[in-house]
Design an enzyme around this catalytic site. Sequence first.
Site, PDB file in Angstrom:
ATOM      1  N   ASP A   1       0.827  -1.204   0.000  1.00 40.67           N
ATOM      2  CA  ASP A   1       0.000   0.000   0.000  1.00 40.67           C
ATOM      3  C   ASP A   1       0.863   1.256   0.000  1.00 40.67           C
ATOM      4  O   ASP A   1       2.063   1.228   0.317  1.00 40.67           O
ATOM      5  CB  ASP A   1      -0.914   0.021   1.230  1.00 40.67           C
ATOM      6  CG  ASP A   1      -2.055  -0.986   1.123  1.00 40.67           C
ATOM      7  OD1 ASP A   1      -2.350  -1.406   0.004  1.00 40.67           O
ATOM      8  OD2 ASP A   1      -2.625  -1.345   2.177  1.00 40.67           O
TER       9      ASP A   1
ATOM     10  N   MET B   1      -8.372   8.108   8.831  1.00 42.50           N
ATOM     11  CA  MET B   1      -8.754   8.807   7.593  1.00 42.50           C
ATOM     12  C   MET B   1      -9.634  10.011   7.918  1.00 42.50           C
ATOM     13  O   MET B   1     -10.741  10.160   7.397  1.00 42.50           O
ATOM     14  CB  MET B   1      -9.471   7.838   6.636  1.00 42.50           C
ATOM     15  CG  MET B   1      -8.587   6.684   6.189  1.00 42.50           C
ATOM     16  SD  MET B   1      -9.480   5.372   5.331  1.00 42.50           S
ATOM     17  CE  MET B   1     -10.264   4.518   6.714  1.00 42.50           C
TER      18      MET B   1
ATOM     19  N   LYS C   1      -3.433   3.442  -2.791  1.00 42.18           N
ATOM     20  CA  LYS C   1      -4.654   4.226  -2.997  1.00 42.18           C
ATOM     21  C   LYS C   1      -4.506   5.529  -2.231  1.00 42.18           C
ATOM     22  O   LYS C   1      -4.026   5.547  -1.101  1.00 42.18           O
ATOM     23  CB  LYS C   1      -5.878   3.473  -2.487  1.00 42.18           C
ATOM     24  CG  LYS C   1      -6.162   2.156  -3.197  1.00 42.18           C
ATOM     25  CD  LYS C   1      -7.375   1.487  -2.578  1.00 42.18           C
ATOM     26  CE  LYS C   1      -7.676   0.161  -3.253  1.00 42.18           C
ATOM     27  NZ  LYS C   1      -8.853  -0.504  -2.645  1.00 42.18           N
TER      28      LYS C   1
END
Length: 464
Positions: free
Chosen positions: A249, A384, A271
């Site tokens: 990632d 997040m 991502k």
Amino acid sequence: MQHFPIFVAMAGRTVTLAGGGDVVLAKLRILMKSAASLHVFAADPCEELRDLHRAGKITLTERTLAPGDAAGSVLFYAATGDIMEDKRLGEIARADGVMSNLVDNLEDSEFITPAIVDRDPVTVAIGTEGAAPVLARAIKRDLEERLPTNLGTLARIGKTFRRAADRLPFGRKRRDFWSDYYFGKGPTALSEGGEDALRPALENLLEAHLAQAPRKGSVAFVGAGPGDPDLLTLKARKLLHEADVVVYDRLVTGPILDLARREAEMIDVGKEGFGTHTSQTEINALITGHALAGAQVVRLKSGDPSVYGRLDEEITTCEKAGVDWFVVPGITAASAAAASIGQPLTARGRNAGLRLLTGHDVNGFADQDWASLTAEGAVAVFYMSKRAARFLQGRLLMHGASPETPVSVVENASRPEERIIAATLGTLEPTLSRANLSGPAVLMYGLAPRGAAAALPDLQLEAL
């Protein structure tokens, strides 16, 4: 890396040295282990140098090095013990087109000689760029104790068998054979039957590996932790060392990726929220495709794979494809951030529960059970949450949370560039906007940085 480590071919080549005393003798002790011809220039050589010359171990010329003397040499050492004289001799060698080392003068040297652990033909070189020779010696001493003295014998006999081992296909099958030899059958044969038993052991081992069916591929879902490589589990390190393919990632740090086997295929599927994107369908196809082809795949996820890592989707894909899988947990960002601010995630009398929440999901900002978060002493960690901070602030205040509720935001938890932003719910925005965060961050609702954490020298504690 200021000095790139290489191993120089020495057979049939000359190393030239200048110096007549203890300094040059110290260099000769290590150079005499090589296959190079050694030529020493010294106007007043010590008797040990003359003895080495008479024994045929070096060539001694009893005069000072002159222009042209070093020409054609692979390396040159200035080892007179006089800094200015060494610099003069180094200039002569460089004019002759030879790389020079001025002993104990890193600044003017073109190469350095590392500390060496010798298990010929296995050689371990240790360098510290001249910054900490005592550290290099300590590492050397540790390795000397760890590496068995018979390792050289195993490697020497194994080297003669490499062409025969080429019958095995390149890659994992061949690596498994050599691993079985060096860490299993080889040491056993050597201890039981001596050096003569090694060749038959290799032949038997090769036939056994040729008869084995190809090993099935598998997928290991591995937690890379918050970024500090020292926080990796031992199992995670082992799997990275063995992986054929590493699918990683965006938030996995470079120092952790550097731990992967050098020959492993490294695939970035990072991502970025509202930015570059590798679809989950592509990721699923990559991990199962490589595993079905026989590869040992490490699916490397930042933090812990089971915390907002879409682990269930990838496991389901493996199960449908008939691919074996297992999970190796990692330290999640909430734990690392709590350690940085010096606060426990749960504390008697403060909070009996802990919630790990997301600031946004695939549909946008994530709604929560806001009322339960307004209770006195409630603690929650939002992942997040940078873009969702104003949304979170508004929802919590709307549902009755006190504006004085402490909030800590930890950016790049556990990494050298870590920052801690101390705020309250009422000042969260515009505090975060002014902080201009660029790295991954977690928002810790209900927790303030402890005084002890603020005193740690490596932390950047900001109350904006």
